[in-house]
Design a protein around this motif. Structure first.
Motif, PDB file in Angstrom:
ATOM      1  N   THR A  60     -39.591 -49.038 -27.714  1.00 25.36           N
ATOM      2  CA  THR A  60     -38.565 -48.002 -27.863  1.00 25.36           C
ATOM      3  C   THR A  60     -37.593 -48.069 -26.685  1.00 25.36           C
ATOM      4  OG1 THR A  60     -40.148 -46.586 -28.999  1.00 25.36           O
ATOM      5  CG2 THR A  60     -38.202 -45.520 -28.099  1.00 25.36           C
ATOM      6  N   PHE A  61     -36.333 -47.822 -26.973  1.00 29.39           N
ATOM      7  CA  PHE A  61     -35.297 -47.810 -25.948  1.00 29.39           C
ATOM      8  C   PHE A  61     -34.441 -46.567 -26.130  1.00 29.39           C
ATOM      9  CE2 PHE A  61     -30.826 -48.501 -24.941  1.00 29.39           C
ATOM     10  CZ  PHE A  61     -30.894 -48.830 -23.602  1.00 29.39           C
ATOM     11  N   ARG A  62     -34.126 -45.910 -25.045  1.00 31.73           N
ATOM     12  CA  ARG A  62     -33.176 -44.793 -25.026  1.00 31.73           C
ATOM     13  C   ARG A  62     -32.174 -45.055 -23.907  1.00 31.73           C
ATOM     14  NH1 ARG A  62     -34.813 -40.385 -28.042  1.00 31.73           N
ATOM     15  NH2 ARG A  62     -37.007 -40.328 -28.584  1.00 31.73           N
ATOM     16  N   PHE A  63     -30.941 -44.631 -24.139  1.00 38.70           N
ATOM     17  CA  PHE A  63     -29.909 -44.815 -23.119  1.00 38.70           C
ATOM     18  C   PHE A  63     -30.232 -44.042 -21.846  1.00 38.70           C
ATOM     19  CE2 PHE A  63     -27.446 -46.485 -26.637  1.00 38.70           C
ATOM     20  CZ  PHE A  63     -26.795 -47.553 -26.026  1.00 38.70           C
ATOM     21  N   GLU A  64     -31.082 -43.025 -21.950  1.00 42.85           N
ATOM     22  CA  GLU A  64     -31.503 -42.264 -20.769  1.00 42.85           C
ATOM     23  C   GLU A  64     -32.152 -43.164 -19.731  1.00 42.85           C
ATOM     24  OE1 GLU A  64     -34.174 -39.209 -21.977  1.00 42.85           O
ATOM     25  OE2 GLU A  64     -32.586 -37.905 -22.710  1.00 42.85           O
ATOM     26  N   SER A  65     -32.791 -44.244 -20.189  1.00 40.59           N
ATOM     27  CA  SER A  65     -33.466 -45.145 -19.256  1.00 40.59           C
ATOM     28  C   SER A  65     -32.474 -45.876 -18.345  1.00 40.59           C
ATOM     29  CB  SER A  65     -34.320 -46.163 -20.010  1.00 40.59           C
ATOM     30  OG  SER A  65     -33.497 -47.025 -20.776  1.00 40.59           O
ATOM     31  N   LEU A  66     -31.203 -45.869 -18.713  1.00 41.89           N
ATOM     32  CA  LEU A  66     -30.166 -46.518 -17.902  1.00 41.89           C
ATOM     33  C   LEU A  66     -29.330 -45.516 -17.106  1.00 41.89           C
ATOM     34  CD1 LEU A  66     -28.981 -49.236 -20.432  1.00 41.89           C
ATOM     35  CD2 LEU A  66     -30.516 -49.521 -18.471  1.00 41.89           C
ATOM     36  N   ARG A  67     -29.757 -44.247 -17.079  1.00 43.11           N
ATOM     37  CA  ARG A  67     -29.030 -43.242 -16.282  1.00 43.11           C
ATOM     38  C   ARG A  67     -28.957 -43.714 -14.845  1.00 43.11           C
ATOM     39  NH1 ARG A  67     -27.854 -37.926 -18.717  1.00 43.11           N
ATOM     40  NH2 ARG A  67     -27.532 -38.677 -20.817  1.00 43.11           N
ATOM     41  N   GLY A  68     -27.819 -43.487 -14.224  1.00 40.25           N
ATOM     42  CA  GLY A  68     -27.622 -43.932 -12.854  1.00 40.25           C
ATOM     43  C   GLY A  68     -26.953 -45.293 -12.769  1.00 40.25           C
ATOM     44  N   TRP A  70     -23.886 -47.952 -14.677  1.00 37.38           N
ATOM     45  CA  TRP A  70     -22.789 -48.103 -15.628  1.00 37.38           C
ATOM     46  C   TRP A  70     -23.280 -49.033 -16.728  1.00 37.38           C
ATOM     47  CZ3 TRP A  70     -18.309 -45.398 -14.923  1.00 37.38           C
ATOM     48  CH2 TRP A  70     -18.126 -44.802 -13.676  1.00 37.38           C
ATOM     49  N   VAL A  71     -22.824 -48.830 -17.956  1.00 34.84           N
ATOM     50  CA  VAL A  71     -23.281 -49.645 -19.085  1.00 34.84           C
ATOM     51  C   VAL A  71     -22.074 -50.184 -19.846  1.00 34.84           C
ATOM     52  CG1 VAL A  71     -24.587 -49.653 -21.239  1.00 34.84           C
ATOM     53  CG2 VAL A  71     -25.379 -48.259 -19.320  1.00 34.84           C
ATOM     54  N   LEU A  72     -22.047 -51.510 -20.029  1.00 36.50           N
ATOM     55  CA  LEU A  72     -21.080 -52.131 -20.925  1.00 36.50           C
ATOM     56  C   LEU A  72     -21.764 -52.225 -22.280  1.00 36.50           C
ATOM     57  CD1 LEU A  72     -19.642 -54.945 -18.636  1.00 36.50           C
ATOM     58  CD2 LEU A  72     -18.400 -52.988 -19.577  1.00 36.50           C
ATOM     59  N   LEU A  73     -21.215 -51.535 -23.259  1.00 34.07           N
ATOM     60  CA  LEU A  73     -21.852 -51.395 -24.572  1.00 34.07           C
ATOM     61  C   LEU A  73     -21.052 -52.142 -25.632  1.00 34.07           C
ATOM     62  CD1 LEU A  73     -23.842 -49.955 -26.548  1.00 34.07           C
ATOM     63  CD2 LEU A  73     -22.217 -48.064 -26.587  1.00 34.07           C
ATOM     64  N   TYR A 146     -17.378 -50.750 -25.026  1.00 38.14           N
ATOM     65  CA  TYR A 146     -17.310 -49.438 -24.381  1.00 38.14           C
ATOM     66  C   TYR A 146     -17.920 -49.485 -22.992  1.00 38.14           C
ATOM     67  CZ  TYR A 146     -15.990 -47.344 -28.817  1.00 38.14           C
ATOM     68  OH  TYR A 146     -15.312 -47.008 -29.965  1.00 38.14           O
ATOM     69  N   LEU A 147     -17.489 -48.546 -22.157  1.00 38.83           N
ATOM     70  CA  LEU A 147     -18.090 -48.353 -20.844  1.00 38.83           C
ATOM     71  C   LEU A 147     -18.690 -46.957 -20.803  1.00 38.83           C
ATOM     72  CD1 LEU A 147     -18.536 -49.430 -17.939  1.00 38.83           C
ATOM     73  CD2 LEU A 147     -16.471 -48.189 -17.311  1.00 38.83           C
ATOM     74  N   VAL A 148     -19.975 -46.899 -20.461  1.00 39.22           N
ATOM     75  CA  VAL A 148     -20.698 -45.636 -20.345  1.00 39.22           C
ATOM     76  C   VAL A 148     -20.936 -45.393 -18.862  1.00 39.22           C
ATOM     77  CG1 VAL A 148     -22.779 -44.370 -21.011  1.00 39.22           C
ATOM     78  CG2 VAL A 148     -21.827 -46.087 -22.551  1.00 39.22           C
ATOM     79  N   ASP A 149     -20.597 -44.197 -18.391  1.00 42.50           N
ATOM     80  CA  ASP A 149     -20.772 -43.898 -16.965  1.00 42.50           C
ATOM     81  C   ASP A 149     -22.242 -43.584 -16.654  1.00 42.50           C
ATOM     82  OD1 ASP A 149     -21.295 -41.200 -17.557  1.00 42.50           O
ATOM     83  OD2 ASP A 149     -19.407 -40.467 -16.785  1.00 42.50           O
ATOM     84  N   PRO A 150     -22.609 -43.499 -15.393  1.00 45.10           N
ATOM     85  CA  PRO A 150     -24.005 -43.249 -15.016  1.00 45.10           C
ATOM     86  C   PRO A 150     -24.565 -41.913 -15.496  1.00 45.10           C
ATOM     87  CG  PRO A 150     -22.807 -44.149 -13.159  1.00 45.10           C
ATOM     88  CD  PRO A 150     -21.802 -43.833 -14.220  1.00 45.10           C
ATOM     89  N   ARG A 151     -23.715 -40.994 -15.910  1.00 45.11           N
ATOM     90  CA  ARG A 151     -24.189 -39.704 -16.424  1.00 45.11           C
ATOM     91  C   ARG A 151     -24.342 -39.707 -17.935  1.00 45.11           C
ATOM     92  NH1 ARG A 151     -20.259 -36.488 -12.425  1.00 45.11           N
ATOM     93  NH2 ARG A 151     -21.600 -36.581 -10.602  1.00 45.11           N
ATOM     94  N   GLY A 152     -24.041 -40.835 -18.584  1.00 43.05           N
ATOM     95  CA  GLY A 152     -24.232 -40.945 -20.031  1.00 43.05           C
ATOM     96  C   GLY A 152     -23.010 -40.600 -20.855  1.00 43.05           C
ATOM     97  N   ASN A 153     -21.821 -40.609 -20.258  1.00 35.89           N
ATOM     98  CA  ASN A 153     -20.586 -40.321 -20.993  1.00 35.89           C
ATOM     99  C   ASN A 153     -19.833 -41.613 -21.294  1.00 35.89           C
ATOM    100  OD1 ASN A 153     -20.819 -37.423 -20.846  1.00 35.89           O
ATOM    101  ND2 ASN A 153     -20.307 -37.632 -18.690  1.00 35.89           N
TER     102      ASN A 153
END
Length: 181
Positions: A60-68, A70-73, A146-153
């Motif tokens: 299982t994977f959740r984006f919460e695991s990448l909090r903190g 930046w994510v290139l999606l 997309y770019l997701v910031d460290p807070r999940g936005n």
């Protein structure tokens, strides 16, 4: 008015007009580079999906695991062909070009079907599939990155086939200014 008085008047007038003429000529012949960002800033930013996703190994994977971080999606809905490979290549190259800041950025591919997963595994790429049908949004938009910031936005989006130099410049500017992630 004699000649010296006219010369003094012309000298004074040219002192005011010459800088204006020089600035207009500079603007016309040496047009400044645009200062805006390349990616489209999403206003207001929306939160990334909180749903559970499945990795190809079944975990299982959740984006919460990448909090903190930046994510290139990137997302893909059909078979991972040359366009998909080019998109994944662009995301990888931009991340690597960040140099020491590369560790601040994660890469995620959301494949809408098993055939959308890349045939060859990519190093440091988190490839996942939705566990359930996701509503329309960044996790299933194959036409953008997309770019997701460290807070999940979800903050910025770039076209499917981005100009890597301009995308890199956006990321460098953002990471330099960021106090988080």
């Amino acid at each position: 008015m004699n000649l010296t008085a006219r010369a003094k008047l012309l000298l004074i007038v040219s002192g005011f007009l010459l800088p204006i003429a020089a600035s207009v000529a500079t603007y016309v012949f040496f047009r400044p580079e645009p200062t805006g960002n390349y990616g489209e800033l999403l206003m207001p930013p929306e939160a990334i999906s909180a749903a559970a996703f499945r990795r190809d190994d079944g975990a299982t994977f959740r984006f919460e695991s990448l909090r903190g971080r930046w994510v290139l999606l990137a997302s893909e809905s059909r078979r991972c062909d040359a366009e998909c490979s080019a998109k994944l290549y662009a995301v990888r190259q931009v991340r690597l070009a960040l140099g020491r800041d590369a560790s601040r950025v994660a890469r995620v591919l959301v494949a809408q079907a098993p055939e959308a997963l890349p045939a060859v595994p990519h190093e440091d790429l988190v490839a996942v599939m939705p566990a359930a049908r996701e509503p329309v949004g960044p996790v299933n938009d194959a036409s953008h990155i997309y770019l997701v910031d460290p807070r999940g936005n979800v903050m910025i989006r770039w076209p499917r086939e981005p100009d890597m130099r301009r995308m890199l410049k956006d990321l460098q500017t953002l990471l330099r200014a960021s106090q988080i992630g």
